[in-house]
Design a protein around this motif. Structure first.
Motif, PDB file in Angstrom:
ATOM      1  N   VAL A 253       0.847  -1.194   0.000  1.00  0.00           N
ATOM      2  CA  VAL A 253       0.000   0.000   0.000  1.00  0.00           C
ATOM      3  C   VAL A 253       0.886   1.248   0.000  1.00  0.00           C
ATOM      4  N   VAL A 254       0.543   2.193  -0.884  1.00  0.00           N
ATOM      5  CA  VAL A 254       1.223   3.481  -0.991  1.00  0.00           C
ATOM      6  C   VAL A 254       0.161   4.564  -1.065  1.00  0.00           C
ATOM      7  N   GLU A 255       0.165   5.477  -0.089  1.00  0.00           N
ATOM      8  CA  GLU A 255      -0.807   6.584  -0.090  1.00  0.00           C
ATOM      9  C   GLU A 255      -2.235   6.065  -0.249  1.00  0.00           C
ATOM     10  N   ASP A 256      -2.516   4.984   0.463  1.00  0.00           N
ATOM     11  CA  ASP A 256      -3.858   4.389   0.458  1.00  0.00           C
ATOM     12  C   ASP A 256      -4.257   3.805  -0.901  1.00  0.00           C
ATOM     13  N   GLU A 257      -3.287   3.526  -1.751  1.00  0.00           N
ATOM     14  CA  GLU A 257      -3.523   2.814  -3.005  1.00  0.00           C
ATOM     15  C   GLU A 257      -2.849   1.443  -2.914  1.00  0.00           C
ATOM     16  N   PHE A 258      -3.555   0.422  -3.424  1.00  0.00           N
ATOM     17  CA  PHE A 258      -3.120  -0.961  -3.202  1.00  0.00           C
ATOM     18  C   PHE A 258      -2.545  -1.583  -4.490  1.00  0.00           C
ATOM     19  N   PHE A 259      -1.472  -2.352  -4.299  1.00  0.00           N
ATOM     20  CA  PHE A 259      -0.792  -3.010  -5.421  1.00  0.00           C
ATOM     21  C   PHE A 259      -0.599  -4.490  -5.091  1.00  0.00           C
ATOM     22  N   LEU A 260      -0.868  -5.333  -6.086  1.00  0.00           N
ATOM     23  CA  LEU A 260      -0.811  -6.787  -5.900  1.00  0.00           C
ATOM     24  C   LEU A 260       0.389  -7.368  -6.641  1.00  0.00           C
ATOM     25  N   THR A 261       1.112  -8.231  -5.962  1.00  0.00           N
ATOM     26  CA  THR A 261       2.248  -8.943  -6.547  1.00  0.00           C
ATOM     27  C   THR A 261       2.045 -10.431  -6.318  1.00  0.00           C
ATOM     28  N   LYS A 262       2.197 -11.231  -7.380  1.00  0.00           N
ATOM     29  CA  LYS A 262       2.014 -12.685  -7.253  1.00  0.00           C
ATOM     30  C   LYS A 262       3.189 -13.412  -7.881  1.00  0.00           C
ATOM     31  N   GLU A 263       3.550 -14.542  -7.278  1.00  0.00           N
ATOM     32  CA  GLU A 263       4.627 -15.376  -7.813  1.00  0.00           C
ATOM     33  C   GLU A 263       4.261 -16.840  -7.602  1.00  0.00           C
ATOM     34  N   LYS A 264       4.526 -17.639  -8.633  1.00  0.00           N
ATOM     35  CA  LYS A 264       4.266 -19.074  -8.563  1.00  0.00           C
ATOM     36  C   LYS A 264       5.557 -19.789  -8.954  1.00  0.00           C
TER      37      LYS A 264
END
Length: 781
Positions: A444-455
């Motif tokens: 989360v940055v400045e109340d904005e959300f970012f998703l990271t995925k790894e398989k």
């Protein structure tokens, strides 16, 4: 004591029976020893007679027309004729079935509906009363033949199969013969390029399959792309850098699961949830700002081996991997079956029955050679694959697997490819699931959300054998080891501008899947099983249906994809817009329901008469609608097929269900009163003649002025222009606006496709020239 007569489907099958049973004596059309006589059918020996058989031609005439229809023989009234090419073998079977030397008969044709029908046609025609049994086997190995002979089925167990075979044959005749004549009488014309009538072929399965291809093409043509943006940020931590994509935090809060939120994110793209302006605003908000890791989730997942092949999944995989057409895959698989390399290929089942478990290791031992020796030996040391993905409820035939025969290297290159696919799929079932480590990070940055995925692949399992997984899978994790609440910096952020994509055209494999799912491309295995039996056609006939559409000029093969021709699109548009009762012809669900009802006939749940009543009711309704259309609108010729049809201009021979059910093409001679044939000209004015102001009408070989007897020379010939022949609609536009609409599919001398308008160069003489779009001025090479 008498002998046992075994009737096979073809000579190659009879030879395998003879070899297994030690029958070495050979006569003209049969093998024989003291116990057995083995003969064969050479496919269908009979064919249904044409509609004229049931007409009073002195009253209705020889010319095709709505007034002659419908022709609907009742059960027991359908008449057969012997094919000239099979007369010799028929006489052999007739003599053997009537021989006092034969005490009982075994039907040994392919163990499916069509195999039963071709035997039944002979049996019922000759009216034999000898004891009858059914040989039901799934491979032509000696072991399978001996086991089948020890477990012969009494004939009453396959009576329903025979009835369903007749139902398929009679129903397809009713649809094909009546509606092809009816549609051709109203919408056919004379094709000046091929110098023969442009037949408008209609089929119970063929026409809804064409509708799938046409409607997909319309979806592509009418597609309006929606612009959206994705926001991607790169974060920097003390342990390394990683990237993440923005997602809607409110949707995350409402669902509480990132997987569901991500699915909604995909849907919301069409609703402009993140448009360019908002994307830029978020970028400015987070660019260079500190953030933190608010969630780290680690879990393990598994991927089980794929299901064993049925014919559909084999076709889809071969289409993707090698670009093989559906009919080609079936032909190769049938050849492998006859060479005893694989079990029966015309199956719609992905599973094996429990009673095959003790035999599976013998199938493995046959693979202890060549490139599969390592995997076969390793599999032999493993437990039997007893899971429900392998051992489960089956239909008439189990999944396609290699046989217990050791296969010599006498396969063609294409046969080798298909056989290896089947072998590797079989071997994969002996190995454990592939294991993965999955990591999901939310930043989360400045109340904005970012998703990271790894398989990350931990253990390849079955993927060591069959390399159908992602070849780029890496066993080394790439994400840094992060912890919750860890502080990170936003190293960079960028807005990625994207557009939604139109649906893709069907490959032959994709179309086979859509046919199986009654018009729905079904990925879910459970739902696929529920829909089995309700699709378009059967697993054995779908490839031939596609082949017929290619041969008849309704679709074209371009590279790996299928594209409808103008003729195909005009036919489906006509039905959708002008013939409401005929719309059942393009309903995949309706046709799938009819296929399901045939399956009910096969199981003895409904009588054949009930199925035929529905067929006859549908045909009568459509013919009545065509009669009303003719009275109201007259005859309206459709476009011609393109000059080069498909990639394989040959007629399918694989199965009578999808073989041509067309009547013979109508005659195109002039009528006795000197007027043009009603099938070759509509007689309606298409517009004003640019030379004299008279009306322009369609004729057999061109579009000419109605004042030709007064000397007007104007005519637009129906000669192909870069592979395209002008249609009435295009001529009407030309006469009214001085140009056609944009025409796609012109073909240059260099073989390249291009689109252009046709405009007047000299209107009075009928000379035309190309005009290209301003934003796409590319001219043909």
């Amino acid at each position: 004591m008498g002998k046992t007569l075994i009737i096979a489907e073809k000579p190659s099958q009879a030879r395998e029976y003879a070899k297994t049973l030690g029958v070495k004596g050979k006569g003209e059309g049969y093998f024989e020893n003291d116990d057995y006589i083995i003969s064969w059918c050479i496919g269908h020996l009979f064919e249904l007679k044409p509609p004229e058989t049931y007409m009073d031609l002195f009253k209705v005439g020889k010319r095709w027309g709505i007034h002659r229809l419908p022709v609907l023989p009742q059960l027991g009234e359908f008449q057969y004729e012997l094919k000239p090419s099979t007369l010799k073998q028929y006489n052999v079977l007739q003599r053997l079935l009537k021989s006092q030397e034969v005490r009982q008969v075994i039907c040994g044709t392919d163990a499916d509906r069509e195999g039963q029908l071709l035997f039944q046609e002979v049996w019922d025609t000759l009216g034999s009363k000898k004891p009858l049994f059914r040989l039901w086997i799934s491979s032509l190995t000696q072991e399978a033949i001996r086991e089948g002979m020890s477990k012969l089925r009494p004939f009453h167990e396959v009576e329903g199969l025979a009835q369903a075979g007749y139902g398929r044959s009679y129903g397809d005749w009713d649809f094909g013969m009546n509606l092809t004549e009816g549609f051709t009488a109203l919408f056919g014309s004379f094709d000046p390029v091929r110098k023969k009538p442009n037949v408008i072929s209609i089929g119970r399965v063929q026409t809804p399959t064409l509708a799938l291809v046409v409607e997909r093409e319309w979806a592509i043509q009418n597609f309006v792309p929606v612009s959206y943006v994705e926001l991607e940020a790169e974060f920097e931590s003390a342990k390394g850098c990683y990237k993440g994509k923005w997602f809607d935090k409110d949707r995350l809060a409402s669902h509480g699961q990132t997987k569901e939120a991500e699915k909604d994110q995909e849907t919301d793209r069409d609703k402009h949830i993140l448009d360019l302006e908002r994307g830029k605003a978020i970028l400015a908000k987070v660019q260079g700002r500190p953030g933190k890791v608010c969630s780290v989730k680690d879990k393990e997942s598994t991927e089980p081996h794929p299901l064993l092949f049925d014919l559909t999944s084999l076709t889809v995989t071969a289409s993707k991997r090698y670009g093989f057409g559906a009919e080609k895959v079936l032909k190769i698989a049938q050849s492998l079956y006859e060479k005893k390399a694989i079990t029966y290929p015309r199956t719609d089942c992905n599973y094996l029955p429990p009673d095959m478990l003790p035999k599976l290791k013998s199938h493995l031992k046959a693979l202890e050679q060549g490139p599969f020796e390592q995997w076969a030996k390793e599999a032999l040391d493993r437990p039997l694959p007893k899971g429900k993905r392998v051992i489960n409820e089956i239909t008439a035939h189990h999944a396609i697997i290699p046989t217990t025969e050791r296969i010599a290297q006498n396969l063609s290159p294409d046969e080798q490819k298909i056989w290896e696919m089947i072998v590797l799929r079989f071997l994969s079932t002996w190995f454990p699931p592939a294991r993965y480590a999955e990591r999901e990070i939310i930043t989360v940055v400045e109340d904005e959300f970012f998703l990271t995925k790894e398989k990350t692949l931990l253990e390849p399992g079955w993927k060591r054998v069959e390399k159908t997984g992602k070849h780029s899978e890496d066993s080394a994790p790439k994400l840094p080891s992060l912890s919750q609440e860890e502080r990170v910096g936003t190293r960079s952020c960028q807005v990625l501008q994207k557009e939604t994509k139109p649906p893709k055209r069907y490959t032959q494999g994709d179309l086979i899947k859509a046919m199986e799912g009654a018009g729905k491309e079904v990925e879910d295995e459970t739902l696929r099983r529920q829909l089995k039996g309700k699709g378009l056609g059967t697993v054995a006939t779908r490839g031939a249906i596609i082949e017929n559409l290619l041969t008849r000029g309704y679709i074209l093969q371009q590279q790996k994809v299928l594209v409808p021709t103008e003729k195909g699109m005009e036919l489906i548009r006509l039905i959708k817009e002008r013939l409401p009762r005929a719309q059942l012809l393009i309903s995949a669900e309706m046709t799938g329901q009819m296929e399901y009802e045939l399956a009910q006939v096969e199981r003895g749940e409904i009588p054949l008469s009930r199925y035929m009543e529905k067929v006859e009711q549908a045909v009568r309704g459509i013919i009545e609608e065509l009669r009303h259309y003719e009275a109201t609108h007259g005859k309206k010729p459709l476009a011609f097929a393109p000059q080069k049809q498909g990639t394989q201009g040959r007629k399918s021979k694989s199965n009578q269900e999808s073989r041509s059910q067309e009547p013979h093409a109508p005659k195109t001679d002039k009528a006795k009163d000197g007027k043009e044939s009603s099938a070759s000209a509509s007689g309606d004015s298409l517009g004003t003649c640019p030379s004299c102001g008279g009306g322009v009408e369609e004729r057999e070989k061109g579009y000419g002025c109605q004042n030709w007897k007064k000397g007007c020379p104007f005519i637009l010939w129906k000669n192909p222009i870069c592979g395209k022949v002008l249609t009435p609609a295009q001529v009407k536009s030309l006469l009214k606006k001085g140009r056609t609409n944009l025409i796609k599919g012109f073909r240059s001398k260099n073989g390249k496709n291009f689109a252009a308008y046709l405009v007047w160069e000299n209107p009075s003489s009928g000379k035309l020239k190309f005009e290209f779009e301003r934003n796409n001025p590319t001219k043909p090479g």
